[in-house]
Design a protein around this motif. Structure first.
Motif, mmCIF file in Angstrom:
data_model
loop_
_atom_site.group_PDB
_atom_site.id
_atom_site.type_symbol
_atom_site.label_atom_id
_atom_site.label_comp_id
_atom_site.label_asym_id
_atom_site.label_seq_id
_atom_site.Cartn_x
_atom_site.Cartn_y
_atom_site.Cartn_z
ATOM 1 N N THR A 41 0.829 -1.209 0.000
ATOM 2 C CA THR A 41 0.000 0.000 0.000
ATOM 3 C C THR A 41 0.864 1.260 0.000
ATOM 4 O OG1 THR A 41 -0.106 0.060 2.424
ATOM 5 C CG2 THR A 41 -1.848 -1.153 1.272
ATOM 6 N N ASN A 49 -5.195 8.544 5.474
ATOM 7 C CA ASN A 49 -5.118 7.644 4.325
ATOM 8 C C ASN A 49 -6.484 6.992 4.113
ATOM 9 O OD1 ASN A 49 -5.261 5.184 6.014
ATOM 10 N ND2 ASN A 49 -3.169 5.708 6.629
ATOM 11 N N LYS A 50 -6.579 6.127 3.127
ATOM 12 C CA LYS A 50 -7.864 5.519 2.765
ATOM 13 C C LYS A 50 -8.467 4.717 3.915
ATOM 14 C CE LYS A 50 -6.719 5.063 -2.150
ATOM 15 N NZ LYS A 50 -6.493 4.081 -3.263
ATOM 16 N N LYS A 53 -9.998 6.985 6.575
ATOM 17 C CA LYS A 53 -11.231 7.607 6.080
ATOM 18 C C LYS A 53 -12.436 6.664 6.154
ATOM 19 C CE LYS A 53 -8.808 10.884 3.126
ATOM 20 N NZ LYS A 53 -8.473 11.299 1.738
ATOM 21 N N GLU A 228 -9.286 -2.813 -1.588
ATOM 22 C CA GLU A 228 -9.577 -1.561 -2.296
ATOM 23 C C GLU A 228 -11.065 -1.447 -2.625
ATOM 24 O OE1 GLU A 228 -6.130 -0.094 -4.999
ATOM 25 O OE2 GLU A 228 -6.278 -2.272 -5.257
#
Length: 228
Positions: A41, A49-50, A53, A228
């Motif tokens: 990643t 970061n993702k 979130k 993802e």
């Protein structure tokens, strides 16, 4: 003794956990080619970061990160499947050593007081024989010199495996419940909650909500992989 080791290495070589080719030299668990093929990643910011979130507006966390991307097809899926369902706990140790060395170098979790694994229900633990993140967590614990606590947070309900559920079903799963044996044990502490794969974050959210019954607790998340 060296002769015996050389003998077994020749006739019973250790194989790469991904491609099944014999490991050579200082290779551990994965061959060099497969290791370089892992989808990292590379999230350098642990607080933005993702993964972080995912929990916006749901539960408060300090930091979060994952080592690899988890995709429908690929090496990460095979490795974690073998870890969970084929008893290859060496994979957990491999990821734990890798993550642990990174975290020791960047000092990102210098203020963490305890490492906590997402627990399995006792029935599932008895059937499988192990929690797939235990050795992962213990290796990180060794690298960071942080206590590994596996018995204060427990799972009190079972849910069907997440593998064949849709993303929405996993997100809306309210059957998974956890129980904190002592609401004061982690008071004022920063805990690092670990798991194998994070998809919607529903399971981790359930753990966090239970842990947050403790006053002044801070919670961060670390996983082997992220979907993802």
């Amino acid at each position: 003794m060296r002769f015996l080791k050389d003998f077994f290495d020749v006739f019973y070589p250790k194989l790469c956990a991904s491609c099944d080719k014999p490991l050579i030299n200082n290779e551990i668990t994965l061959c060099t080619f497969c290791r370089h093929d892992l989808p990292l990643t590379n999230f350098t910011n642990y607080s933005e970061n993702k993964i972080v979130k995912i929990f916006y507006g749901r539960v408060a966390i300090e930091k979060a990160n994952a080592l690899l991307y988890y995709r429908k097809k690929g090496i990460t899926k095979k490795l974690i499947h073998d870890l969970k369902y084929k008893g290859n706990q060496e994979i957990g140790e491999f990821f734990g050593n890798w993550w642990g060395s990174i975290l020791k170098e960047n000092n990102e979790f210098y203020d963490v007081d305890f490492i906590i694994p997402v627990p399995l229900h006792p029935k599932k633990l008895k059937k499988r024989g192990y929690n797939q993140v235990t050795k992962f967590g213990k290796k990180i614990s060794q690298h960071l010199n942080i206590p590994f606590n596996h018995n204060t947070l427990t799972r009190v309900s079972t849910s069907k495996t997440q593998t064949f559920k849709s993303r929405f079903e996993r997100f809306s799963n309210i059957d998974t419940k956890f129980f904190l044996k002592d609401n004061t044990f982690f008071k004022g502490k920063h805990v690092l909650l670990i798991d194998d794969v994070i998809t919607t974050g529903a399971t981790l959210e359930a753990c966090i909500r239970e842990l947050q019954k403790t006053q002044e607790i801070k919670i961060s998340i670390l996983t082997m992989a992220y979907t993802e």
